[in-house]
Every structure is written in C-alpha cells, then in structure tokens.
Motif scaffolding. Sequence first.
Motif, PDB file in Angstrom:
ATOM      1  N   UNK A  85       0.931  -1.395  -0.075  1.00  0.00           N
ATOM      2  CA  UNK A  85      -0.156   0.094   0.024  1.00  0.00           C
ATOM      3  C   UNK A  85       0.820   1.427   0.026  1.00  0.00           C
ATOM      4  N   UNK A  86       2.012   1.253   0.837  1.00  0.00           N
ATOM      5  CA  UNK A  86       2.909   2.544   0.844  1.00  0.00           C
ATOM      6  C   UNK A  86       4.275   1.965   0.582  1.00  0.00           C
ATOM      7  N   UNK A 127       7.761  14.675  -3.102  1.00  0.00           N
ATOM      8  CA  UNK A 127       7.290  16.262  -2.638  1.00  0.00           C
ATOM      9  C   UNK A 127       6.005  16.729  -2.829  1.00  0.00           C
ATOM     10  N   UNK A 128       5.314  17.406  -2.409  1.00  0.00           N
ATOM     11  CA  UNK A 128       3.919  17.911  -2.556  1.00  0.00           C
ATOM     12  C   UNK A 128       3.708  18.311  -4.338  1.00  0.00           C
ATOM     13  N   UNK A 143       1.366  12.458   0.563  1.00  0.00           N
ATOM     14  CA  UNK A 143       1.051  11.790   1.972  1.00  0.00           C
ATOM     15  C   UNK A 143       1.409  10.160   2.103  1.00  0.00           C
ATOM     16  N   UNK A 144       1.406   9.632   1.044  1.00  0.00           N
ATOM     17  CA  UNK A 144       1.530   8.057   1.112  1.00  0.00           C
ATOM     18  C   UNK A 144       3.020   8.003   1.560  1.00  0.00           C
ATOM     19  N   UNK A 188       3.357   8.797   5.577  1.00  0.00           N
ATOM     20  CA  UNK A 188       2.277   8.407   6.240  1.00  0.00           C
ATOM     21  C   UNK A 188       2.987   7.238   7.142  1.00  0.00           C
ATOM     22  N   UNK A 189       3.659   6.383   6.666  1.00  0.00           N
ATOM     23  CA  UNK A 189       4.408   5.295   7.650  1.00  0.00           C
ATOM     24  C   UNK A 189       5.370   6.022   8.644  1.00  0.00           C
ATOM     25  N   UNK A 190       6.316   6.868   8.164  1.00  0.00           N
ATOM     26  CA  UNK A 190       7.195   7.546   9.080  1.00  0.00           C
ATOM     27  C   UNK A 190       6.608   8.196  10.100  1.00  0.00           C
ATOM     28  N   UNK A 191       5.230   8.977  10.038  1.00  0.00           N
ATOM     29  CA  UNK A 191       4.680  10.034  10.714  1.00  0.00           C
ATOM     30  C   UNK A 191       4.122   8.726  11.798  1.00  0.00           C
ATOM     31  N   UNK A 192       3.513   7.515  11.484  1.00  0.00           N
ATOM     32  CA  UNK A 192       2.971   6.776  12.463  1.00  0.00           C
ATOM     33  C   UNK A 192       4.083   6.322  13.406  1.00  0.00           C
ATOM     34  N   UNK A 193       5.194   6.158  12.793  1.00  0.00           N
ATOM     35  CA  UNK A 193       6.276   5.544  13.840  1.00  0.00           C
ATOM     36  C   UNK A 193       6.556   6.609  14.837  1.00  0.00           C
TER      37      UNK A 193
END
Lengths: 314, 310
Positions: A161-162, A169-170, A178-179, A182-187
């Motif tokens: 998924x990710x 970049x945006x 966002x993809x 997202x995983x780094x942010x959850x960590x």
Amino acid sequence: MSRYVSARVVQLIFIIFFISIVAFLLVHLLPGDPTLAILGPNDTAQARAELLKQLGLNRPLPVQYWTWITNVFRGNLGISFLTHQTVSNAIGVAFPIDLELIIVSQLLAFIVSIPLSLIAALRPNRLFDRIATTSTYGMLAVPTFVVAVILVLLFAVKIHIFPATGFNPLAQGLGPNLKSVLLPSISLAVGSVAIYYRLLRADMIATLQEDFITMARAKGLSTPYILIRHALRPSSFALLAGAGLSIGSLFTGAFVVEILFQLPGIGFQLIQAIDSRDYLVVQGMALVAAIAYVVINFGVDILFTFLDPRVRRG
Amino acid sequence: MVDIGNANQAIERVREFEALTGTTGPVPPATATTASRSGLGVVFWVSFGWVLFMVLLAIFASVLPLKNPNFQDYSAVNIGPSIHHLLGTDDLGRDLLSRIIFGSRVSLIIGFASVGLALVAGGVLGLLAGYTGGWIDTVLNAGSLVVLAFPALLAILVIEAFWVPRSLLKLTIIFAVAGTPSLFRVIRATTLSFATREFVVAARTMGATTWRILFRELLPNVVPAAVSFALIGVAVAIILEGSLAFLGLSISLPTASLGNIVNEGVQNNNLTLNAYIALWPSLYIFILLVALNLMADRLRTRFDVRAGNL
C-alpha cells in the motif's frame, strides 16, 4: 501578563545567543581536521595549511565566531564544501520535510490520545483506563526503529500500500506525498501518543474533581459537552508543554525515521554532514534546529497565558 | 525518537508558569491508596527481579555455558529455536541467545553507568543548590536551564561523530553529561521542598555541618524521586543507544550491541527468511523498558513523588 511575556522574551534572546555559541563550539572544539575531509588524506601539509588559512580556520575562535554570526545575521550561513550549495538553501529544502512529518505525526498523536485520555479519565482505574494505561507502557517501550520496521514489513512488503522508502514532494500531488510520509509519521506518533495520553489523563482526573464540573453536571449538561467545553482547556497545560517539547525535539529527533525511510529532512542531512565533516552545514543546521526548538517552546509558554483567563486579567 | 523525559519536563514547565504568574492548575489527586502505601507491590518486585536477572546474565555472560557469540556455524544457518540453540541461529549460524546476552552488555552499561554518573553529579550539585541557595543556586539553575534549551540529542550526535574512535567509555560520558541537567533539576526541586522542613531546621540548630545535613538529612528524602526519574533516564539512554547502534552510529565492537542485531535482522531480506534475528533483540529491549517504566512508576506512587511537588 506583559511582565511574564517580556521576561520570557529576554530569556529567549539570551538562550538563542547561547545556542549560537554552543552550535559554533560544538564543531570547533572537537578533534577532526576539516581540511582532511576536503582535500583527502594524500594532500601535502602545506596545501592543508593553505586551505585552513583560506577558510579562516587558523584565526582565534572569538574572531571566527564573530565572522560567522555576523554573516548569519545577514542570512548567509555559508556554503557546503561537499555539495557547493549554500547552507540556507539546503535548510530550505530539508525544513519543509520535517515540518510535514511533524504536522502529520502530531495530528495523528492528538487524534488518538485526546479521546483516549478523556474516556479513561472519566472512570479512572476501571477497565478502559487500565487497558489504555497499560498499552501506553508498551508504546513507550517500543523503540521507534522497531515500530518503523514492523510498519514497513506489514504495509510495504506484505501488502504494497505504501512505499517502503523515499519522499515524494508535494509538487507530485497530495496523494503520493501523503503516502510517502504516512508510515514515518505513524512511527513517530506512537511515542507521542503514550506521553500525551499520560499527561492529559492525569490532569483530566484532577480537573473532573473540581467544583465547576460538579456544577456543570448539576446543570444537566451532557458528559461529552462537559469534557470538551469545560474540562479540556484547564487540563491541557501539561499536554501543550509536552507537545512543545516533542515537536521541538523532532526537528533533530526524527533522524532515525528519516534515515530508515530515506527522507532528506534536517536530521538526515545533519547526520550526512556530520559524517563528512561538513562543518558549516552542521553548524547551520544545528543552529536552525535548536532555535526552532526554543522558539516553539516559547510559543507554548505564551499560549499558556491565552489559555488561562486569570493571567490575562491580572 | 521521542524522549520519555519530555513528560517530566513538560510538567515542570507548567509548574514554573504557575509560579511566575501566581496561578494554579489542577492538582493531581493523591493516587496512593492504603494498599500501595504499605509497600512497592508485586509489579515492582517482578520488574526489579527481571532487570536484575538481565544484569546478572550480562555480567556473567562469559562464565555461563553460552556459545561464542561470533562463532559462525555454517551447518546450522537460520535454524529456529531448538535444544541446541534456545533462540535459534542467525543467517551466519551464530547463536542468537548468546549474541543477545553479550549484546545487552553495551545497552546495560550505557544505560546504567551513564545515568549513575549523571545521578551522582546532578545529585551533589542539586543538593547543594537546593539547600544552600544564594549565588550557587542561581548560577547552577541558570546553567541547567540553558543546557536543557539545547536539544541534547543534537549535541550527542555531533560530539559522538567527531570524538572518534568511538568507545564505550566516551559514549557513557557523553550520555552522562547530557542527562545531568535533568537530574540536577529534579533533585534540586525535591531538595527545595525539604530544605525548610522541621527536621532540617532542628539538625541545623543542633549545630550539624552543611555536609551532614546534605547527606544525612536531605539525601535519604531525595532518593526516591531521584531514583524514579533516573530509571526513566536509563530507559531513554537504552532506546537512544539502540537507535544509534541500529543506524551504525554507536560503538563498533566485534560483539554487536542489541541495536546492531536488530539491524542485521532487517538486512539481506532476513526479515522474511528468519524473523527471529530481529524479533529477539526487539523483544529484549521491549521487556526491559516496560520493566524500567513500571519500576519508576511504582516508586513514584509509593513515595508520593508528585510532579506537583516539584
């Protein structure tokens, strides 16, 4: 209130001055010859001395500091001798990545921890509180790198998924962007959730025993309304202070996640610059990260005065 | 990387705000019940026993009947837990149990030795500043605030990278220096709350020397708070060392530390081939940190160390 704010401003100026000295000395007092990194180990001692002179590194430390700091005030942080890019340019590229990581991870942390602590504080030591409190012990005990590895294994290796690494970049669109964060942010969010939950829960339990809450209950207001409109604001000081410290430290503290996911933020670039003795980059990034840390915490302190009406009047 | 110490610092910040503006926030209710007043409880002793067991294993690792942590047995590569290898072997046929026990030495030494040093330094300075007050207190307090304002992690990374070659001793010293200001502040604040109590005044009236008051009257009262915060410090140091080792930024030894083993377990597709390599050291860190946090929490409740008192 103005007395408090002005005292804080004076303190802030002193601390930033001190930080600039520490950031400077940190790099200059330590062994390791930067000319060795630039010229390589095989160059002559004469060429090295020449370069040292050219870089101004042979002058006394106070003079070097003065030269550096006056340039910083003009917005000139120097040039990386590795990439030949200006340091301010490199920071301009790295900073938004950190900002995005911090915003997404802290939003996630708040979305999870605030409702959890409100519900737990409502009936302390009952089943929900016990489960939630016990799980925060677990969350505090998992190192970020383990969380990151588990997330990559689940969402990037088993089900695709990710992306496992890399930063979009945006400019490539909000979805891919966002993809990739997202995983780094959850960590990063896992540890924050545990801390925020504990801080808010403790203050919430205390606030819910106050007379004005009994009064609100007697008026027949609904529990969610009391929790959010009456109890949350007076209980949120420690939470905000905690958030200030977490957010501030994430500018450098996110380095583990940034390296794992190959996100070229401040922490990531700082480690690379440290590795290659790129001292102007280290100095500049350390200065910016440390200033971000104290300024955010200063902002939180000022926010307190707005949240507490007693200070505003007094 | 979230610093667990943040929570304590956050509470201290709020108290400072309240003191400066003359307001008070919600005062946490006394959580200590009659049952918890009587002792530290089962949870504390189980956690303590577990940590002690881990420490003893690490100390006596070379006398225990463990296999050489670096011996590569190519006839037994990637085997699961069995009688011969209790936790299995890694992709080079090395025994995981012995690798983890030997690897835990680095984590435990850095965790306990650095915080121990910080406790001694912060303790002496904190007692002195809190009790004597005056210019010593002003200078030390301002100094600690200023050092705390600089992100410790940043300083650790820079110093660690430049002060080569990295060694266990240097890393311990860096961590100890980074941890001293926080412990100083905790001990100073606790000392302040005891410094004007009757028994201290009585001791002074009886002609006790400053050193006697510091170490015989104040120290015993400061210990619970100091130890409970120090245990959190140990947890923070262990996570940090693990993260650095995971990224290859910790000390380089022939015997890997726990973070290195997790990293080995993630390399070369090992995670799908043999997840045990990464699982065991992660689990070790997890249980150790849960135990440390539980111990700190129980101590805080038992001795009624409330953030509000600080």
